[in-house]
Structures are given as C-alpha cells and as structure tokens.
Design a protein around this motif. Structure first.
Motif, PDB file in Angstrom:
ATOM      1  N   ILE A 273       0.856  -1.177   0.000  1.00 37.92           N
ATOM      2  CA  ILE A 273       0.000   0.000   0.000  1.00 37.92           C
ATOM      3  C   ILE A 273       0.893   1.228   0.000  1.00 37.92           C
ATOM      4  O   ILE A 273       1.848   1.308   0.769  1.00 37.92           O
ATOM      5  CB  ILE A 273      -0.931   0.027   1.226  1.00 37.92           C
ATOM      6  CG1 ILE A 273      -1.848  -1.195   1.214  1.00 37.92           C
ATOM      7  CG2 ILE A 273      -1.746   1.311   1.267  1.00 37.92           C
ATOM      8  CD1 ILE A 273      -2.690  -1.353   2.450  1.00 37.92           C
ATOM      9  N   SER A 274       0.592   2.168  -0.871  1.00 39.97           N
ATOM     10  CA  SER A 274       1.358   3.411  -0.974  1.00 39.97           C
ATOM     11  C   SER A 274       0.394   4.584  -1.058  1.00 39.97           C
ATOM     12  O   SER A 274      -0.788   4.410  -1.367  1.00 39.97           O
ATOM     13  CB  SER A 274       2.228   3.402  -2.242  1.00 39.97           C
ATOM     14  OG  SER A 274       3.025   2.259  -2.300  1.00 39.97           O
ATOM     15  N   TYR A 275       0.930   5.764  -0.824  1.00 36.70           N
ATOM     16  CA  TYR A 275       0.132   6.979  -0.907  1.00 36.70           C
ATOM     17  C   TYR A 275       0.966   8.030  -1.617  1.00 36.70           C
ATOM     18  O   TYR A 275       2.111   8.279  -1.232  1.00 36.70           O
ATOM     19  CB  TYR A 275      -0.246   7.457   0.499  1.00 36.70           C
ATOM     20  CG  TYR A 275      -1.057   8.731   0.517  1.00 36.70           C
ATOM     21  CD1 TYR A 275      -2.420   8.702   0.249  1.00 36.70           C
ATOM     22  CD2 TYR A 275      -0.468   9.954   0.794  1.00 36.70           C
ATOM     23  CE1 TYR A 275      -3.179   9.861   0.275  1.00 36.70           C
ATOM     24  CE2 TYR A 275      -1.206  11.121   0.821  1.00 36.70           C
ATOM     25  CZ  TYR A 275      -2.570  11.068   0.564  1.00 36.70           C
ATOM     26  OH  TYR A 275      -3.306  12.212   0.583  1.00 36.70           O
ATOM     27  N   LEU A 276       0.407   8.630  -2.667  1.00 38.33           N
ATOM     28  CA  LEU A 276       1.134   9.636  -3.429  1.00 38.33           C
ATOM     29  C   LEU A 276       0.142  10.636  -4.014  1.00 38.33           C
ATOM     30  O   LEU A 276      -0.827  10.243  -4.668  1.00 38.33           O
ATOM     31  CB  LEU A 276       1.936   8.968  -4.556  1.00 38.33           C
ATOM     32  CG  LEU A 276       2.745   9.860  -5.466  1.00 38.33           C
ATOM     33  CD1 LEU A 276       3.895  10.517  -4.696  1.00 38.33           C
ATOM     34  CD2 LEU A 276       3.312   9.053  -6.637  1.00 38.33           C
ATOM     35  N   ASN A 277       0.383  11.908  -3.753  1.00 39.20           N
ATOM     36  CA  ASN A 277      -0.423  12.991  -4.321  1.00 39.20           C
ATOM     37  C   ASN A 277      -1.936  12.800  -4.137  1.00 39.20           C
ATOM     38  O   ASN A 277      -2.719  12.974  -5.066  1.00 39.20           O
ATOM     39  CB  ASN A 277      -0.110  13.168  -5.814  1.00 39.20           C
ATOM     40  CG  ASN A 277       1.329  13.548  -6.052  1.00 39.20           C
ATOM     41  OD1 ASN A 277       1.934  14.245  -5.234  1.00 39.20           O
ATOM     42  ND2 ASN A 277       1.891  13.077  -7.148  1.00 39.20           N
ATOM     43  N   GLY A 278      -2.348  12.428  -2.925  1.00 40.90           N
ATOM     44  CA  GLY A 278      -3.767  12.316  -2.613  1.00 40.90           C
ATOM     45  C   GLY A 278      -4.424  11.017  -3.025  1.00 40.90           C
ATOM     46  O   GLY A 278      -5.632  10.864  -2.888  1.00 40.90           O
ATOM     47  N   ILE A 279      -3.659  10.065  -3.537  1.00 41.17           N
ATOM     48  CA  ILE A 279      -4.217   8.788  -3.985  1.00 41.17           C
ATOM     49  C   ILE A 279      -3.533   7.648  -3.230  1.00 41.17           C
ATOM     50  O   ILE A 279      -2.308   7.622  -3.083  1.00 41.17           O
ATOM     51  CB  ILE A 279      -4.022   8.581  -5.510  1.00 41.17           C
ATOM     52  CG1 ILE A 279      -4.660   9.718  -6.306  1.00 41.17           C
ATOM     53  CG2 ILE A 279      -4.573   7.224  -5.958  1.00 41.17           C
ATOM     54  CD1 ILE A 279      -6.177   9.743  -6.279  1.00 41.17           C
ATOM     55  N   TYR A 280      -4.347   6.705  -2.775  1.00 37.27           N
ATOM     56  CA  TYR A 280      -3.840   5.477  -2.165  1.00 37.27           C
ATOM     57  C   TYR A 280      -3.700   4.435  -3.271  1.00 37.27           C
ATOM     58  O   TYR A 280      -4.573   4.315  -4.141  1.00 37.27           O
ATOM     59  CB  TYR A 280      -4.816   4.948  -1.114  1.00 37.27           C
ATOM     60  CG  TYR A 280      -5.016   5.881   0.050  1.00 37.27           C
ATOM     61  CD1 TYR A 280      -4.207   5.790   1.178  1.00 37.27           C
ATOM     62  CD2 TYR A 280      -6.013   6.855   0.019  1.00 37.27           C
ATOM     63  CE1 TYR A 280      -4.387   6.647   2.252  1.00 37.27           C
ATOM     64  CE2 TYR A 280      -6.200   7.716   1.090  1.00 37.27           C
ATOM     65  CZ  TYR A 280      -5.387   7.610   2.206  1.00 37.27           C
ATOM     66  OH  TYR A 280      -5.554   8.459   3.253  1.00 37.27           O
ATOM     67  N   TYR A 281      -2.609   3.657  -3.211  1.00 34.71           N
ATOM     68  CA  TYR A 281      -2.369   2.613  -4.201  1.00 34.71           C
ATOM     69  C   TYR A 281      -2.220   1.276  -3.489  1.00 34.71           C
ATOM     70  O   TYR A 281      -1.406   1.138  -2.576  1.00 34.71           O
ATOM     71  CB  TYR A 281      -1.102   2.914  -5.013  1.00 34.71           C
ATOM     72  CG  TYR A 281      -1.223   4.188  -5.807  1.00 34.71           C
ATOM     73  CD1 TYR A 281      -1.911   4.206  -7.011  1.00 34.71           C
ATOM     74  CD2 TYR A 281      -0.667   5.378  -5.340  1.00 34.71           C
ATOM     75  CE1 TYR A 281      -2.041   5.373  -7.738  1.00 34.71           C
ATOM     76  CE2 TYR A 281      -0.798   6.552  -6.073  1.00 34.71           C
ATOM     77  CZ  TYR A 281      -1.483   6.539  -7.259  1.00 34.71           C
ATOM     78  OH  TYR A 281      -1.615   7.695  -7.983  1.00 34.71           O
TER      79      TYR A 281
ATOM     80  N   ASP B 138      -9.132   7.322  -4.080  1.00 34.87           N
ATOM     81  CA  ASP B 138      -8.920   8.736  -3.748  1.00 34.87           C
ATOM     82  C   ASP B 138      -9.343   9.124  -2.330  1.00 34.87           C
ATOM     83  O   ASP B 138      -9.357  10.294  -1.969  1.00 34.87           O
ATOM     84  CB  ASP B 138      -9.605   9.640  -4.777  1.00 34.87           C
ATOM     85  CG  ASP B 138     -11.131   9.603  -4.702  1.00 34.87           C
ATOM     86  OD1 ASP B 138     -11.699   8.945  -3.791  1.00 34.87           O
ATOM     87  OD2 ASP B 138     -11.758  10.243  -5.568  1.00 34.87           O
ATOM     88  N   GLY B 139      -9.706   8.148  -1.514  1.00 37.96           N
ATOM     89  CA  GLY B 139     -10.170   8.414  -0.161  1.00 37.96           C
ATOM     90  C   GLY B 139     -11.672   8.276  -0.045  1.00 37.96           C
ATOM     91  O   GLY B 139     -12.200   8.072   1.049  1.00 37.96           O
TER      92      GLY B 139
END
Length: 183
Positions: A142-150, A161-162
């Motif tokens: 799980i990663s988070y970048l620029n307001g998006i969770y991956y 996107d939350g």
C-alpha cells in the motif's frame, strides 16, 4: 554462532557525482544519473571482491535494496508502479538456496522478517512486513502519493482517492497503466 548486523550504503543521488578517476570507465556523454549508477555498480563490485577474501563471507546474508526510485528516464517507470519499483536482493554465498528471481511484491518492511526467518530466529516480533521466504505469504503493498492510495496485489493496482476507487490496472501486462479496467 555470533550474530552481527551492519549497514553499508552507496549513493547514486543528485548531484550524481562520480570520482574523476572513474571517468575513463564511465562514458562522459551519458545521463548523469546513469553515470552515477554505473559508479555504484563498480563500487559494489569492489566491495564484493574484498568481502570474498574475508572468513565471514560464506556465512553472511547480504541484502541489497534501493531506498527509492530516481528521476524518471524510462516511460515504464513514469507512473505509480514505477515510482515504487525498486530492487530487493538477498544473497547468501554459502548456499545456492537463494538462486533465481521472483516477481512477487516485496517492500522494505519485508526485509527484517525475511532476515530473521532466513537466520532461523523464530522469536516473536512486531513487523508491518512479511518474510519473502514464507510459504504462507500473501504479498501486497500500500502506498500513498499525491492524494491517492495505491494497493498492489496479485498483479493488479487499485487506486483510491479516499472516497472511491478511481482505477484498476493489470500492471504486469500494462506497465504504463494505459488501460483502466475498473469498470
């Protein structure tokens, strides 16, 4: 046997400096980042040439890992998959048990449990990762970048996107994430 832990670091970070004496071995007209990585490769070779001469060499588990990716110069890395795609290598010269390549998801948090399992240490411990050597492993990231969770699992990437899922990609077959298969 005695147990010892150490960290040896090399850097291929900006400003991508290469010692002048290596200019003969490394092309001058190459991208500075690639020149720096070539130097890192040479330094690693020198390290292993010296390590092979030591009595502890065959009884050492070497873990080689990047801390993050660098400036994007290849389109396959210019997306959330490539941003987090780094190598993790486990090398144990005393045995051929670690030969081969796996394409499972692994992350830096998997290093500690992997080293402990490989070393035969079965004490309880807290970790957010799991051993890459486990037979019951269910790898994900799980990663988070620029307001998006991956969320990466089983060759797929789900982006969230939350509030709602905004993308689903088969990243093993679509490395540039051109085909959103969410619907």
């Amino acid at each position: 046997e005695p147990f010892f832990s150490s960290i040896f670091t090399l850097s291929s970070h900006h400003p991508y400096l290469v010692p002048a004496r290596y200019n003969i071995l490394i092309p001058q007209n190459e991208e500075p980042q690639l020149r720096s990585i070539r130097y890192t490769d040479i330094a690693l070779k020198h390290f292993f040439d010296e390590a092979k001469k030591q009595q502890w060499y065959n009884n050492t588990l070497f873990v080689i890992v990047a801390d993050h990716t660098a400036k994007i110069i290849d389109e396959d890395y210019n997306n959330p998959v490539g941003t987090y795609r780094i190598p993790i290598a486990f090398y144990y010269p005393g045995s051929d048990t670690l030969k081969g390549r796996r394409k499972d998801i692994a992350q830096q948090t998997d290093i500690m449990p992997s080293v402990l399992q490989f070393s035969g240490i079965d004490d309880s411990f807290l970790s957010y990762g799991s051993s890459v050597f486990s037979n019951i492993r269910n790898p994900f990231s799980i990663s988070y970048l620029n307001g998006i969770y991956y969320y990466f699992k089983n060759g797929f990437l789900l982006s969230f996107d939350g509030d709602e899922s905004v993308g689903l990609y088969d990243y093993r077959n679509d490395s540039t994430l051109n085909l959103n298969i969410l619907n």
